[in-house]
Design a protein around this motif. Structure first.
Motif, PDB file in Angstrom:
ATOM      1  N   PHE A  45      -1.668   3.358  -9.298  1.00 15.96           N
ATOM      2  CA  PHE A  45      -0.305   2.843  -9.255  1.00 15.96           C
ATOM      3  C   PHE A  45       0.110   2.445 -10.668  1.00 15.96           C
ATOM      4  CE2 PHE A  45      -2.115   1.984  -5.083  1.00 15.96           C
ATOM      5  CZ  PHE A  45      -1.155   2.538  -4.259  1.00 15.96           C
ATOM      6  N   PHE A  46       1.326   2.838 -11.059  1.00 21.04           N
ATOM      7  CA  PHE A  46       1.825   2.541 -12.399  1.00 21.04           C
ATOM      8  C   PHE A  46       3.265   2.089 -12.296  1.00 21.04           C
ATOM      9  CE2 PHE A  46      -1.338   5.861 -12.521  1.00 21.04           C
ATOM     10  CZ  PHE A  46      -2.248   5.368 -13.435  1.00 21.04           C
ATOM     11  N   ARG A  47       3.587   1.076 -13.060  1.00 13.39           N
ATOM     12  CA  ARG A  47       4.959   0.563 -13.093  1.00 13.39           C
ATOM     13  C   ARG A  47       5.737   1.239 -14.217  1.00 13.39           C
ATOM     14  NH1 ARG A  47       5.254  -3.753  -9.879  1.00 13.39           N
ATOM     15  NH2 ARG A  47       3.353  -4.924  -9.470  1.00 13.39           N
ATOM     16  N   ALA A 106       9.389   8.205  -2.169  1.00  6.84           N
ATOM     17  CA  ALA A 106       9.248   7.320  -1.015  1.00  6.84           C
ATOM     18  C   ALA A 106      10.128   6.102  -1.222  1.00  6.84           C
ATOM     19  CB  ALA A 106       7.795   6.893  -0.841  1.00  6.84           C
ATOM     20  N   ASP A 107      10.586   5.545  -0.118  1.00  3.66           N
ATOM     21  CA  ASP A 107      11.427   4.356  -0.211  1.00  3.66           C
ATOM     22  C   ASP A 107      10.587   3.103  -0.024  1.00  3.66           C
ATOM     23  OD1 ASP A 107      10.845   4.759   2.417  1.00  3.66           O
ATOM     24  OD2 ASP A 107      12.897   4.574   3.149  1.00  3.66           O
ATOM     25  N   VAL A 108       9.552   2.994  -0.847  1.00  2.85           N
ATOM     26  CA  VAL A 108       8.682   1.833  -0.834  1.00  2.85           C
ATOM     27  C   VAL A 108       8.401   1.437  -2.288  1.00  2.85           C
ATOM     28  CG1 VAL A 108       6.549   3.170  -0.756  1.00  2.85           C
ATOM     29  CG2 VAL A 108       6.569   0.850   0.159  1.00  2.85           C
ATOM     30  N   ARG A 109       8.365   0.146  -2.538  1.00  3.59           N
ATOM     31  CA  ARG A 109       8.064  -0.356  -3.876  1.00  3.59           C
ATOM     32  C   ARG A 109       6.643  -0.903  -3.895  1.00  3.59           C
ATOM     33  NH1 ARG A 109      11.787  -4.943  -4.650  1.00  3.59           N
ATOM     34  NH2 ARG A 109      11.175  -5.210  -2.511  1.00  3.59           N
ATOM     35  N   LEU A 110       6.062  -1.013  -5.078  1.00  2.51           N
ATOM     36  CA  LEU A 110       4.713  -1.565  -5.192  1.00  2.51           C
ATOM     37  C   LEU A 110       4.631  -2.947  -4.554  1.00  2.51           C
ATOM     38  CD1 LEU A 110       3.481  -0.601  -8.780  1.00  2.51           C
ATOM     39  CD2 LEU A 110       2.785   0.351  -6.582  1.00  2.51           C
ATOM     40  N   GLU A 111       5.655  -3.747  -4.748  1.00  4.49           N
ATOM     41  CA  GLU A 111       5.666  -5.098  -4.194  1.00  4.49           C
ATOM     42  C   GLU A 111       5.573  -5.081  -2.672  1.00  4.49           C
ATOM     43  OE1 GLU A 111       8.061  -3.958  -6.356  1.00  4.49           O
ATOM     44  OE2 GLU A 111       7.173  -4.862  -8.133  1.00  4.49           O
ATOM     45  N   ASP A 112       6.101  -4.005  -2.042  1.00  7.40           N
ATOM     46  CA  ASP A 112       6.083  -3.904  -0.581  1.00  7.40           C
ATOM     47  C   ASP A 112       4.670  -3.654  -0.044  1.00  7.40           C
ATOM     48  OD1 ASP A 112       8.849  -4.100  -0.702  1.00  7.40           O
ATOM     49  OD2 ASP A 112       9.136  -1.924  -0.618  1.00  7.40           O
ATOM     50  N   GLY A 114       1.948  -5.170  -0.888  1.00  5.83           N
ATOM     51  CA  GLY A 114       1.146  -6.386  -0.828  1.00  5.83           C
ATOM     52  C   GLY A 114       0.577  -6.780  -2.170  1.00  5.83           C
ATOM     53  N   GLN A 115       0.246  -8.035  -2.304  1.00  5.02           N
ATOM     54  CA  GLN A 115      -0.331  -8.579  -3.528  1.00  5.02           C
ATOM     55  C   GLN A 115      -1.563  -9.382  -3.169  1.00  5.02           C
ATOM     56  OE1 GLN A 115       0.672  -7.894  -6.605  1.00  5.02           O
ATOM     57  NE2 GLN A 115       2.328  -6.625  -5.835  1.00  5.02           N
ATOM     58  N   PRO A 116      -2.653  -9.241  -3.814  1.00  5.05           N
ATOM     59  CA  PRO A 116      -2.904  -8.235  -4.830  1.00  5.05           C
ATOM     60  C   PRO A 116      -3.043  -6.857  -4.183  1.00  5.05           C
ATOM     61  CG  PRO A 116      -4.939  -9.399  -4.359  1.00  5.05           C
ATOM     62  CD  PRO A 116      -3.847 -10.055  -3.539  1.00  5.05           C
ATOM     63  N   LEU A 117      -2.736  -5.814  -4.936  1.00  8.35           N
ATOM     64  CA  LEU A 117      -2.779  -4.446  -4.445  1.00  8.35           C
ATOM     65  C   LEU A 117      -4.196  -3.907  -4.602  1.00  8.35           C
ATOM     66  CD1 LEU A 117      -1.229  -2.146  -3.242  1.00  8.35           C
ATOM     67  CD2 LEU A 117      -0.507  -1.475  -5.531  1.00  8.35           C
ATOM     68  N   VAL A 118      -4.967  -3.993  -3.537  1.00  8.35           N
ATOM     69  CA  VAL A 118      -6.355  -3.551  -3.553  1.00  8.35           C
ATOM     70  C   VAL A 118      -6.613  -2.685  -2.318  1.00  8.35           C
ATOM     71  CG1 VAL A 118      -7.201  -5.545  -4.851  1.00  8.35           C
ATOM     72  CG2 VAL A 118      -7.111  -5.650  -2.372  1.00  8.35           C
ATOM     73  N   PRO A 119      -7.594  -1.781  -2.395  1.00  7.73           N
ATOM     74  CA  PRO A 119      -7.919  -0.947  -1.233  1.00  7.73           C
ATOM     75  C   PRO A 119      -8.409  -1.796  -0.080  1.00  7.73           C
ATOM     76  CG  PRO A 119      -8.980  -0.115  -3.229  1.00  7.73           C
ATOM     77  CD  PRO A 119      -8.376  -1.436  -3.575  1.00  7.73           C
ATOM     78  N   PRO A 120      -8.229  -1.375   1.126  1.00 11.23           N
ATOM     79  CA  PRO A 120      -7.572  -0.135   1.540  1.00 11.23           C
ATOM     80  C   PRO A 120      -6.049  -0.278   1.459  1.00 11.23           C
ATOM     81  CG  PRO A 120      -8.284  -1.324   3.485  1.00 11.23           C
ATOM     82  CD  PRO A 120      -8.755  -2.120   2.285  1.00 11.23           C
ATOM     83  N   TYR A 121      -5.389   0.720   0.857  1.00 16.95           N
ATOM     84  CA  TYR A 121      -3.945   0.680   0.689  1.00 16.95           C
ATOM     85  C   TYR A 121      -3.263   1.061   1.997  1.00 16.95           C
ATOM     86  CZ  TYR A 121      -5.518   1.094  -4.127  1.00 16.95           C
ATOM     87  OH  TYR A 121      -6.160   0.919  -5.310  1.00 16.95           O
ATOM     88  N   PRO A 122      -2.153   0.403   2.325  1.00 16.36           N
ATOM     89  CA  PRO A 122      -1.415   0.816   3.514  1.00 16.36           C
ATOM     90  C   PRO A 122      -0.835   2.216   3.309  1.00 16.36           C
ATOM     91  CG  PRO A 122      -0.243  -0.935   2.346  1.00 16.36           C
ATOM     92  CD  PRO A 122      -1.543  -0.730   1.648  1.00 16.36           C
ATOM     93  N   CYS A 123      -0.897   3.022   4.334  1.00 21.50           N
ATOM     94  CA  CYS A 123      -0.317   4.371   4.313  1.00 21.50           C
ATOM     95  C   CYS A 123      -0.862   5.231   3.180  1.00 21.50           C
ATOM     96  CB  CYS A 123       1.198   4.308   4.232  1.00 21.50           C
ATOM     97  SG  CYS A 123       1.967   3.393   5.576  1.00 21.50           S
ATOM     98  N   VAL A 124      -2.148   5.084   2.863  1.00 22.47           N
ATOM     99  CA  VAL A 124      -2.721   5.803   1.725  1.00 22.47           C
ATOM    100  C   VAL A 124      -2.536   7.307   1.842  1.00 22.47           C
ATOM    101  CG1 VAL A 124      -5.082   5.987   2.642  1.00 22.47           C
ATOM    102  CG2 VAL A 124      -4.712   5.896   0.164  1.00 22.47           C
ATOM    103  N   GLU A 125      -2.527   7.841   3.060  1.00 27.14           N
ATOM    104  CA  GLU A 125      -2.380   9.289   3.233  1.00 27.14           C
ATOM    105  C   GLU A 125      -1.045   9.797   2.701  1.00 27.14           C
ATOM    106  OE1 GLU A 125      -0.826   7.153   6.737  1.00 27.14           O
ATOM    107  OE2 GLU A 125      -2.754   7.083   5.753  1.00 27.14           O
ATOM    108  N   GLU A 126      -0.043   8.932   2.600  1.00 30.17           N
ATOM    109  CA  GLU A 126       1.254   9.338   2.056  1.00 30.17           C
ATOM    110  C   GLU A 126       1.205   9.533   0.538  1.00 30.17           C
ATOM    111  OE1 GLU A 126       3.871  10.244   3.846  1.00 30.17           O
ATOM    112  OE2 GLU A 126       2.704   9.825   5.652  1.00 30.17           O
ATOM    113  N   PHE A 127       0.223   8.951  -0.118  1.00 32.96           N
ATOM    114  CA  PHE A 127       0.088   9.098  -1.564  1.00 32.96           C
ATOM    115  C   PHE A 127      -0.776  10.289  -1.962  1.00 32.96           C
ATOM    116  CE2 PHE A 127       0.751   4.387  -1.265  1.00 32.96           C
ATOM    117  CZ  PHE A 127       1.985   4.377  -1.886  1.00 32.96           C
TER     118      PHE A 127
END
Length: 151
Positions: A45-47, A106-112, A114-127
């Motif tokens: 993930f990159f901002r 995708a209509d999702v932001r990094l903030e959406d 969760g924090q901290p952003l660590v695995p397992p990521y939600p909806c990882v298959e979409e990435f």
């Protein structure tokens, strides 16, 4: 739990920016292990830089140009794996065919996510782009990239 669907474009091949050697390179004993014959998924993930809104087309063009430039020096990555005759050893045919690249939004932001952003990521298959059977590595691009940008 956040849910979203990535809208993917058609996969395209990113080839080296300049001509590269055409040759066959046998894998080393370390690289040619049965346990390593699969595609590994990695999500990063990159901002966007501060004060700059990500423009999907611009970001994708920049990454494709950078990958094409890197493939000049790392040209075996633009090739394809094949079995050597008379056994089960693999080699890379340095063909310059390129790596797979898919642009997605995708209509999702990094903030959406969760924090901290660590695995397992939600909806990882979409990435993750679709590379088919992850254990079928012969004759396919060695690298599959998907760029997903917030829209």
């Amino acid at each position: 739990m956040v849910t979203f669907t990535a809208r993917r474009g058609e996969p395209e091949l990113v080839r080296p920016a300049r001509p590269t050697p055409t040759e066959t390179k046998a894998l080393s004993d370390l690289d040619d292990q049965w346990t390593l014959r699969f595609y590994e998924s990695i999500v990063g993930f990159f901002r966007a830089p501060p004060g700059e809104a990500p423009r999907p087309g611009k970001v994708a063009r920049g990454i494709k140009v950078a990958v094409a430039a890197a493939l000049v020096y790392y040209y075996p990555m633009a090739g394809r794996l094949r079995k050597l005759p008379g056994g089960n050893r693999l080699a890379v045919d340095c063909t310059g065919e390129g790596v797979a690249f898919v642009e997605a939004s995708a209509d999702v932001r990094l903030e959406d996510l969760g924090q901290p952003l660590v695995p397992p990521y939600p909806c990882v298959e979409e990435f993750l782009g679709d590379c088919g059977d992850t254990r079928d590595v012969l004759g396919k691009p060695l690298l599959f990239l998907q760029l997903t940008v917030y829209t």
